[in-house]
Design a protein around this motif. Structure first.
Motif, PDB file in Angstrom:
ATOM      1  N   PHE A 115       0.103  32.244  12.223  1.00 59.64           N
ATOM      2  CA  PHE A 115       0.435  32.360  10.799  1.00 59.64           C
ATOM      3  C   PHE A 115       1.706  31.581  10.487  1.00 59.64           C
ATOM      4  CE2 PHE A 115      -1.955  36.528  10.928  1.00 59.64           C
ATOM      5  CZ  PHE A 115      -2.968  36.095  10.111  1.00 59.64           C
ATOM      6  N   THR A 116       2.716  31.693  11.382  1.00 58.85           N
ATOM      7  CA  THR A 116       3.988  31.030  11.116  1.00 58.85           C
ATOM      8  C   THR A 116       3.794  29.529  10.960  1.00 58.85           C
ATOM      9  OG1 THR A 116       4.994  32.662  12.574  1.00 58.85           O
ATOM     10  CG2 THR A 116       6.361  30.813  11.900  1.00 58.85           C
ATOM     11  N   PHE A 117       3.098  28.916  11.915  1.00 58.92           N
ATOM     12  CA  PHE A 117       2.932  27.461  11.878  1.00 58.92           C
ATOM     13  C   PHE A 117       2.190  27.034  10.612  1.00 58.92           C
ATOM     14  CE2 PHE A 117       4.288  25.364  15.775  1.00 58.92           C
ATOM     15  CZ  PHE A 117       4.626  26.448  16.552  1.00 58.92           C
ATOM     16  N   ALA A 118       1.059  27.695  10.355  1.00 55.40           N
ATOM     17  CA  ALA A 118       0.252  27.274   9.212  1.00 55.40           C
ATOM     18  C   ALA A 118       1.018  27.482   7.913  1.00 55.40           C
ATOM     19  CB  ALA A 118      -1.055  28.061   9.188  1.00 55.40           C
ATOM     20  N   ALA A 119       1.657  28.649   7.789  1.00 56.51           N
ATOM     21  CA  ALA A 119       2.340  28.958   6.537  1.00 56.51           C
ATOM     22  C   ALA A 119       3.565  28.082   6.361  1.00 56.51           C
ATOM     23  CB  ALA A 119       2.717  30.432   6.499  1.00 56.51           C
ATOM     24  N   LEU A 120       4.231  27.743   7.465  1.00 59.39           N
ATOM     25  CA  LEU A 120       5.385  26.863   7.372  1.00 59.39           C
ATOM     26  C   LEU A 120       4.960  25.485   6.861  1.00 59.39           C
ATOM     27  CD1 LEU A 120       8.265  27.526   7.990  1.00 59.39           C
ATOM     28  CD2 LEU A 120       7.999  26.539  10.245  1.00 59.39           C
ATOM     29  N   PHE A 167       4.538  29.381  22.289  1.00 57.07           N
ATOM     30  CA  PHE A 167       4.587  28.861  20.924  1.00 57.07           C
ATOM     31  C   PHE A 167       5.436  29.727  20.026  1.00 57.07           C
ATOM     32  CE2 PHE A 167       0.657  27.520  22.887  1.00 57.07           C
ATOM     33  CZ  PHE A 167       0.868  26.163  22.864  1.00 57.07           C
ATOM     34  N   PHE A 168       5.660  30.979  20.462  1.00 60.68           N
ATOM     35  CA  PHE A 168       6.517  31.836  19.664  1.00 60.68           C
ATOM     36  C   PHE A 168       7.915  31.245  19.585  1.00 60.68           C
ATOM     37  CE2 PHE A 168       9.598  35.360  19.584  1.00 60.68           C
ATOM     38  CZ  PHE A 168       9.363  35.767  18.293  1.00 60.68           C
ATOM     39  N   TYR A 169       8.405  30.758  20.740  1.00 55.94           N
ATOM     40  CA  TYR A 169       9.742  30.160  20.760  1.00 55.94           C
ATOM     41  C   TYR A 169       9.770  28.892  19.924  1.00 55.94           C
ATOM     42  CZ  TYR A 169       9.986  33.371  24.684  1.00 55.94           C
ATOM     43  OH  TYR A 169       9.930  34.486  25.442  1.00 55.94           O
ATOM     44  N   VAL A 170       8.709  28.091  20.062  1.00 61.36           N
ATOM     45  CA  VAL A 170       8.642  26.859  19.268  1.00 61.36           C
ATOM     46  C   VAL A 170       8.661  27.205  17.779  1.00 61.36           C
ATOM     47  CG1 VAL A 170       7.331  24.767  18.839  1.00 61.36           C
ATOM     48  CG2 VAL A 170       7.284  25.800  21.101  1.00 61.36           C
ATOM     49  N   GLY A 171       7.882  28.245  17.423  1.00 56.33           N
ATOM     50  CA  GLY A 171       7.810  28.656  16.030  1.00 56.33           C
ATOM     51  C   GLY A 171       9.176  29.081  15.509  1.00 56.33           C
ATOM     52  N   GLY A 192      -2.539  21.730  11.426  1.00 54.97           N
ATOM     53  CA  GLY A 192      -3.451  21.322  12.492  1.00 54.97           C
ATOM     54  C   GLY A 192      -3.022  21.901  13.824  1.00 54.97           C
ATOM     55  N   LEU A 193      -1.709  21.873  14.072  1.00 61.21           N
ATOM     56  CA  LEU A 193      -1.190  22.438  15.315  1.00 61.21           C
ATOM     57  C   LEU A 193      -1.492  23.934  15.380  1.00 61.21           C
ATOM     58  CD1 LEU A 193       0.480  22.306  17.881  1.00 61.21           C
ATOM     59  CD2 LEU A 193       2.531  22.577  16.510  1.00 61.21           C
ATOM     60  N   SER A 194      -1.329  24.609  14.255  1.00 60.68           N
ATOM     61  CA  SER A 194      -1.592  26.045  14.251  1.00 60.68           C
ATOM     62  C   SER A 194      -3.052  26.327  14.602  1.00 60.68           C
ATOM     63  CB  SER A 194      -1.198  26.604  12.890  1.00 60.68           C
ATOM     64  OG  SER A 194      -2.217  27.342  12.329  1.00 60.68           O
ATOM     65  N   GLY A 195      -3.968  25.504  14.070  1.00 60.83           N
ATOM     66  CA  GLY A 195      -5.370  25.668  14.455  1.00 60.83           C
ATOM     67  C   GLY A 195      -5.567  25.439  15.941  1.00 60.83           C
ATOM     68  N   ALA A 196      -4.905  24.391  16.460  1.00 56.44           N
ATOM     69  CA  ALA A 196      -5.054  24.092  17.882  1.00 56.44           C
ATOM     70  C   ALA A 196      -4.513  25.225  18.742  1.00 56.44           C
ATOM     71  CB  ALA A 196      -4.352  22.780  18.215  1.00 56.44           C
ATOM     72  N   ILE A 197      -3.422  25.843  18.286  1.00 53.09           N
ATOM     73  CA  ILE A 197      -2.891  26.978  19.055  1.00 53.09           C
ATOM     74  C   ILE A 197      -3.921  28.095  19.089  1.00 53.09           C
ATOM     75  CG2 ILE A 197      -1.099  28.742  19.119  1.00 53.09           C
ATOM     76  CD1 ILE A 197       0.775  26.773  17.799  1.00 53.09           C
ATOM     77  N   TYR A 198      -4.592  28.296  17.965  1.00 52.41           N
ATOM     78  CA  TYR A 198      -5.614  29.345  17.933  1.00 52.41           C
ATOM     79  C   TYR A 198      -6.689  29.071  18.984  1.00 52.41           C
ATOM     80  CZ  TYR A 198      -9.083  32.619  16.244  1.00 52.41           C
ATOM     81  OH  TYR A 198      -9.990  33.640  16.166  1.00 52.41           O
ATOM     82  N   SER A 199      -7.241  27.853  18.962  1.00 52.43           N
ATOM     83  CA  SER A 199      -8.412  27.613  19.803  1.00 52.43           C
ATOM     84  C   SER A 199      -8.042  27.275  21.237  1.00 52.43           C
ATOM     85  CB  SER A 199      -9.266  26.492  19.213  1.00 52.43           C
ATOM     86  OG  SER A 199      -8.582  25.274  19.304  1.00 52.43           O
ATOM     87  N   LEU A 200      -6.774  26.918  21.497  1.00 47.52           N
ATOM     88  CA  LEU A 200      -6.409  26.568  22.869  1.00 47.52           C
ATOM     89  C   LEU A 200      -5.596  27.659  23.544  1.00 47.52           C
ATOM     90  CD1 LEU A 200      -5.477  22.800  22.493  1.00 47.52           C
ATOM     91  CD2 LEU A 200      -7.560  23.790  23.367  1.00 47.52           C
ATOM     92  N   TYR A 201      -4.976  28.527  22.757  1.00 46.73           N
ATOM     93  CA  TYR A 201      -4.163  29.545  23.398  1.00 46.73           C
ATOM     94  C   TYR A 201      -4.571  30.957  23.001  1.00 46.73           C
ATOM     95  CZ  TYR A 201      -0.266  32.348  24.921  1.00 46.73           C
ATOM     96  OH  TYR A 201       0.471  33.320  25.512  1.00 46.73           O
ATOM     97  N   TYR A 202      -4.611  31.220  21.711  1.00 46.94           N
ATOM     98  CA  TYR A 202      -4.814  32.600  21.265  1.00 46.94           C
ATOM     99  C   TYR A 202      -6.211  33.100  21.620  1.00 46.94           C
ATOM    100  CZ  TYR A 202      -5.314  36.581  18.130  1.00 46.94           C
ATOM    101  OH  TYR A 202      -5.557  37.821  17.620  1.00 46.94           O
TER     102      TYR A 202
END
Lengths: 291, 377
Positions: free
Chosen positions: A15-20, A125-129, A182-192
């Motif tokens: 949420f953070t990445f996409a909303a940011l 990614f939490f730290y990156v966020g 786009g990164l937030s989507g990638a985090i979803y499908s590659l990590y979450y």
């Protein structure tokens, strides 16, 4: 319980990445309602790239790149052609929803790669966020670039007169914003949740959009909001943690959405609206035509 | 811009006649189909062959044509559900949710009369079918009214709200038909109980009666927008909510009204697909697919520029294309989701073509001497 906490943080990161990304867009006066479409594209193409090449880095880079491209596309339509930004956003969303269903289908199933390692038990990614929130807050409110971005979002013609290149600034914002989505989507499908399935996002992008309105365009409130919704989302998937045996698991899935509507209602109260109106980028969703 | 001896420039359109709009729309569709043929080329399939298969299955084939007609009824109702708020300047992208609510409403009537347990009913279809239609409409109205009130009273963005309601309704349907939910099929296949054969809707030449509903609604809406006071108010709100408020048009009632009307029509679309299409007669396991199809309603509404009568041929075309797309995907061994991809390509093309509704390209032959002067403006 730790596990639940860690998963919630991982969810809130998305949420953070996409909303940011959306926040940066909107600060420059561009409304992108197609976050979910950009996320779907980033997630699907990132997933495919990672699976084909076997490299997470390439997966994330592809996710960021396609996000940036879609941001540019949105920018081209809404900045250069001056189209209705809502229509463009809907277009991006339906394009993402439709095309990724077709493109991703042969890759349905799990990613089949080693999990990305955690740092101190939490999603890296939490730290990156966290860093991104700090950086975007700093850039938006403490630097001259941030002043340019905000002035373009508030009153583009005045900004233009005082020497800010409106078009360039807005293009910069939509591209960076798109990359983050786009990164937030990638985090979803590659990590979450590293499993591809048709239309797997089921509303993440739209909740992120609501979060931006809720945040009053302040990255810190946005971080708080995404933590709240990340936890909520995780709760809705594991209701047995709080209230075992109460209501079916499908009813629990509606909870984050019901609460989103509640949040939108809170925003519309008078107390909030006065502050909201003051914070709202004045030129949001208004096409700018240089006279 | 100058190409050869011609100088091109963009001019803002001052007005757009119906015919010009129709021509632009036709070009948009042709352009989208041309763009879409890249998907066939990438899959190493001759696009002309694929399109021939698509159209002949959808509009000529005795198996495909009834599917197309049923899809057309569904799409026309969804398009009308989109158009009414659209004319008021509001975006109803909640058709999926509203049609799920409508389907739940229709099956709730059957459930209330004990159809689920006995598979028959004492009540005649002459009473039950109208009742199902009414409750289906009310289901859609309920969901639509939430969006309408939130927009009209609290000025909350209707796109976010209707989309979020879609997800809520989606999970509610799952709750009702799966894992011991009230409407679960006794066989437990993750779908609802089936409609008893006595409640199959009346057919006219193999077409459910809902076609008259859909066509009638389209005609009525046309007259509503063209001739009535309420239609005028809706249009005024669409042009400028602020200005219409000064003219005494309620900025609360109009959003509420358009979303109620839209919701009712989407509810009927739900009734149509789950209780009137031959061979379905239940809330099927893949009900989400029909929800996704409802997004074609947005495209039809945009192409027809909010004209309910123009929506009729457009909905027929896209009904056929979505049916034919699904067919050639199986026929030519393509990946699943061809109809989804078409949806996406059409939508983005339409967005690009919005430009031509506002601008036109004018050209003039430039004289030789002007080349030297270099006046390009």
């Amino acid at each position: 319980m730790w596990e639940f906490f860690a998963r919630s943080l991982a969810a809130s990161t998305i949420f953070t990445f996409a909303a940011l990304g959306e926040l940066i867009d909107q600060r420059s006066g561009i409304l992108n309602v197609g976050i979910e479409g950009v996320m779907l594209f980033g997630a699907t193409l990132g997933f495919i790239a990672a699976q084909v090449t076997g490299s997470y880095v390439i997966g994330f880079l592809v996710g960021i790149a396609i996000g940036g491209l879609l941001g540019l596309l949105h920018g081209f339509f809404s900045i250069t052609l001056g189209a209705d930004q809502v229509v463009v956003g809907m277009g991006i969303w339906i394009l993402g929803f439709g095309l990724t269903t077709y493109i991703g289908n042969p890759y349905t199933g799990p990613l089949g790669m080693d999990r990305i390692p955690t740092i101190l038990g939490l999603s890296p990614f939490f730290y990156v966020g966290l860093v991104l929130v700090i950086v975007s807050w700093f850039v938006l409110s403490k630097t001259s670039l941030g002043l340019k971005i905000r002035s373009v979002g508030e009153n583009p013609s005045v900004a233009e007169v005082s020497g800010v290149d409106v078009t360039k600034t807005r293009y910069l914002c939509v591209t960076v914003g798109g990359m983050l989505m786009g990164l937030s989507g990638a985090i979803y499908s590659l990590y979450y949740n590293p499993v591809w399935n048709y239309n797997f996002l089921m509303g993440w992008g739209f909740i992120a959009l609501a979060l931006v309105f809720f945040s009053m365009w302040n990255p810190w409130i946005l971080l708080g909001g995404s933590l709240l919704f990340g936890t909520l989302w995780q709760l809705s998937l594991n209701p047995q943690l709080v209230l075992p045996g109460v209501l079916s698991r499908y009813i629990w899935r509606t909870v984050p959405f019901v609460i989103t509507i509640g949040v939108l209602l809170i925003i519309s109260t008078k107390w909030f609206r006065i502050r909201w109106g003051a914070a709202r980028p004045e030129a949001l969703a208004v096409p700018y035509v240089k006279e | 811009m100058r190409i050869g001896r011609y100088e091109f420039k963009l001019e803002k359109r001052l007005s757009l006649t119906g015919w010009k709009a129709a021509i632009i729309s036709i070009f948009a569709v042709i352009f989208a189909l041309a763009l879409f043929s890249f998907i066939f080329i990438l899959a190493e399939i001759n696009p002309l062959l694929a399109y021939r298969e698509m159209f002949s299955y959808a509009f000529v084939n005795p198996y495909g044509l009834p599917l197309t007609i049923n899809r057309f009824i569904f799409l026309l109702l969804c398009t009308s559900a989109f158009i009414i708020p659209f004319r008021a300047g509001l975006w109803n992208i909640g058709m999926p949710g509203q049609l799920y609510a409508g389907a739940l409403g229709a099956f709730a009537v059957l459930y209330a009369f004990g159809v689920k347990d006995f598979r028959t009913s004492d009540l005649s279809p002459g009473i039950l079918i109208p009742l199902m239609l009414i409750v289906a409409a009310l289901g859609g109205v309920g969901l639509g009214a939430i969006a309408g009130v939130l927009k009209g009273k609290f000025n909350i963005n209707e796109i976010v709200v209707t989309m979020i309601l879609n997800f809520i309704a989606f999970w509610l349907v799952s709750h009702m038909i799966k894992e011991g939910g009230p409407f679960m099929n006794p066989g437990g296949r993750g779908e609802s109980f089936e409609l008893p054969s006595s409640l199959y809707p009346p057919m006219i030449m193999g077409v459910p009666f809902t076609i008259f509903l859909a066509l009638g609604v389209a005609v009525l809406l046309y007259f509503m927008f063209a001739k009535t006071r309420i239609g005028y108010k809706i249009k005024a709100h669409g042009l400028s909510p602020a200005a219409s408020r000064y003219a005494g048009i309620s900025t609360f009632k109009i959003p509420l009204l358009v979303f109620i009307m839209g919701g009712a029509l989407a509810g009927w679309a739900g009734y149509h697909y789950f209780a009137a299409v031959p061979g379905v007669y239940k809330i099927s396991r893949n009900y989400g697919y029909f929800g996704d199809l409802a997004f074609y309603g947005i495209i039809c509404g945009l192409i027809s520029l909010g004209n309910p009568l123009a929506a009729i041929p457009v909905a027929l075309l896209f009904g056929g294309l979505s049916v034919g797309g699904r067919f050639v995907q199986g026929q030519l061994n393509m990946s699943f989701g061809l109809d989804y991809a078409l949806l996406g390509v059409l939508m983005i093309t339409l967005v690009a073509f919005q430009f031509f509704y506002r601008y036109q390209i004018g050209w003039a032959k430039t004289g030789e001497e002007r080349l030297d002067v270099g006046v390009l403006r």
